[in-house]
Design an enzyme around this catalytic site. Structure first.
Site, PDB file in Angstrom:
ATOM      1  N   LYS A  10     -11.190   3.961   9.546  1.00 16.97           N
ATOM      2  CA  LYS A  10     -10.112   3.174   8.901  1.00 16.97           C
ATOM      3  C   LYS A  10      -9.082   4.141   8.295  1.00 16.97           C
ATOM      4  O   LYS A  10      -8.869   5.219   8.858  1.00 16.97           O
ATOM      5  CB  LYS A  10     -10.699   2.196   7.889  1.00 16.97           C
ATOM      6  CG  LYS A  10     -11.813   1.342   8.523  1.00 16.97           C
ATOM      7  CD  LYS A  10     -12.274   0.191   7.695  1.00 16.97           C
ATOM      8  CE  LYS A  10     -13.375  -0.561   8.445  1.00 16.97           C
ATOM      9  NZ  LYS A  10     -13.817  -1.760   7.755  1.00 16.97           N
ATOM     10  N   GLU A  94      -9.156  -6.616  10.067  1.00 18.39           N
ATOM     11  CA  GLU A  94      -8.209  -6.162   9.045  1.00 18.39           C
ATOM     12  C   GLU A  94      -6.774  -6.222   9.572  1.00 18.39           C
ATOM     13  O   GLU A  94      -5.838  -6.467   8.807  1.00 18.39           O
ATOM     14  CB  GLU A  94      -8.594  -4.750   8.573  1.00 18.39           C
ATOM     15  CG  GLU A  94      -9.838  -4.796   7.685  1.00 18.39           C
ATOM     16  CD  GLU A  94     -10.689  -3.538   7.696  1.00 18.39           C
ATOM     17  OE1 GLU A  94     -10.220  -2.503   8.194  1.00 18.39           O
ATOM     18  OE2 GLU A  94     -11.837  -3.617   7.220  1.00 18.39           O
TER      19      GLU A  94
HETATM   20  P1  13P Z   1     -18.376  -1.439   7.282  1.00 17.81           P
HETATM   21  O1  13P Z   1     -19.413  -0.774   8.141  1.00 17.81           O
HETATM   22  O2  13P Z   1     -17.830  -0.538   6.212  1.00 17.81           O
HETATM   23  O3  13P Z   1     -18.849  -2.762   6.778  1.00 17.81           O
HETATM   24  O4  13P Z   1     -17.098  -1.745   8.227  1.00 17.81           O
HETATM   25  C1  13P Z   1     -17.291  -2.372   9.440  1.00 17.81           C
HETATM   26  C2  13P Z   1     -16.031  -2.315  10.206  1.00 17.81           C
HETATM   27  O5  13P Z   1     -15.065  -2.986   9.886  1.00 17.81           O
HETATM   28  C3  13P Z   1     -15.961  -1.389  11.342  1.00 17.81           C
HETATM   29  O6  13P Z   1     -14.839  -1.633  12.124  1.00 17.81           O
END
Ligand code: 13P
Length: 245
Positions: A10, A94
């Site tokens: 991210k 997101e």
């Molecule tokens: P997390 O593993 O932090 O919950 O995030 C999952 C995700 O959105 C991967 O693209």
């Protein structure tokens, strides 16, 4: 099917984080699965250099649907391919929520990725409210049908089931819930792609950690994971990779 373990950083990571790629190399030399890391765009080219000659591939977290043009701030799939990316995530929840990306926009991005020779990871997943209303399967089916372009094959595409309510929360669906959604996704893929639909990898994403990875990997039609927070540190991510039987 060879599992695919993907780490989505991210909007995390400055140049110092490239050390994690090198650490991951050392920890995953004999990996029995495919590994791909999605650093922020600023680090993709350098990550490719650091991963060269290893089992680790590098991808980007988004791309534009057009090859080139007047789209200030955007990056095309061809540009990503040119700097050595081999994968691209499209339709992450997101982005669906922050940028109102509709299914047809996600399908157009996936098609652009395929034209550039990239493998797309197409994300789908229901919100907490949709699950509580008993609509999880219906929502995921509709998202998937609208988000996979006609050029989809088992070699240019993986699907990631990421329930929105499980992302970054520490909450994970039950094994039965994961199994039910992955089976529904497989069904859609077989409807669309016939036999090739049996070969598309379906990843689970949402609060995957070393502690729950083995149980999740044991679920039918779970062909890997899309990991967020737990992919930022090589030691933690490699523990998840080690959970692949
Ligand atoms: P997390 O593993 O932090 O919950 O995030 C999952 C995700 O959105 C991967 O693209």
């Amino acid at each position: 099917m060879r599992k695919l373990i993907a780490g989505n950083w991210k909007m995390n990571g400055l140049a110092s984080s490239l050390a994690e790629i090198e650490a991951l190399r050392g920890l995953t030399g004999e990996a029995t699965c495919d590994i791909v890391v999605f650093p922020p765009l600023t680090l993709v080219e350098k990550a490719v250099e650091r991963a060269l000659g290893s089992a680790i591939s590098v991808g980007a977290q988004d791309c534009h649907a057009e090859f080139a043009g007047a789209y200030t701030g955007d990056i095309s799939a061809a540009m990503l391919a040119e700097i050595g990316a081999r994968f691209v995530i499209v339709g992450h929840s997101e982005r669906r929520s922050s940028y109102l990306e509709a299914d047809c926009a996600v399908a157009a991005k996936a098609a652009a990725a395929h034209r550039a020779g990239l493998t797309s990871i197409i994300c789908v997943g229901e919100t907490r409210q949709q699950r509580d209303e008993g609509k999880a399967i219906e929502v995921v089916r509709a998202q998937l049908e609208g988000s996979i372009p006609d050029c989809t094959t088992s070699t240019n595409t993986a699907i990631a089931y990421e329930p929105v309510w499980a992302i970054g929360t520490g909450l994970v669906p039950s094994i039965a819930e994961i199994e039910e959604v992955h089976a529904a996704i497989r069904h859609v893929l077989e409807e669309r792609l016939k036999r090739d639909g049996t070969l598309v990898r379906i990843l689970y994403g949402g609060s995957v950690k070393a502690a729950n990875a083995a149980a999740i990997f044991g679920v039918p039609n779970v062909d890997g994971a899309l990991v967020g927070g737990a992919s930022l540190k090589a030691s933690e991510f490699s523990d998840i990779i080690s959970a692949v039987a």
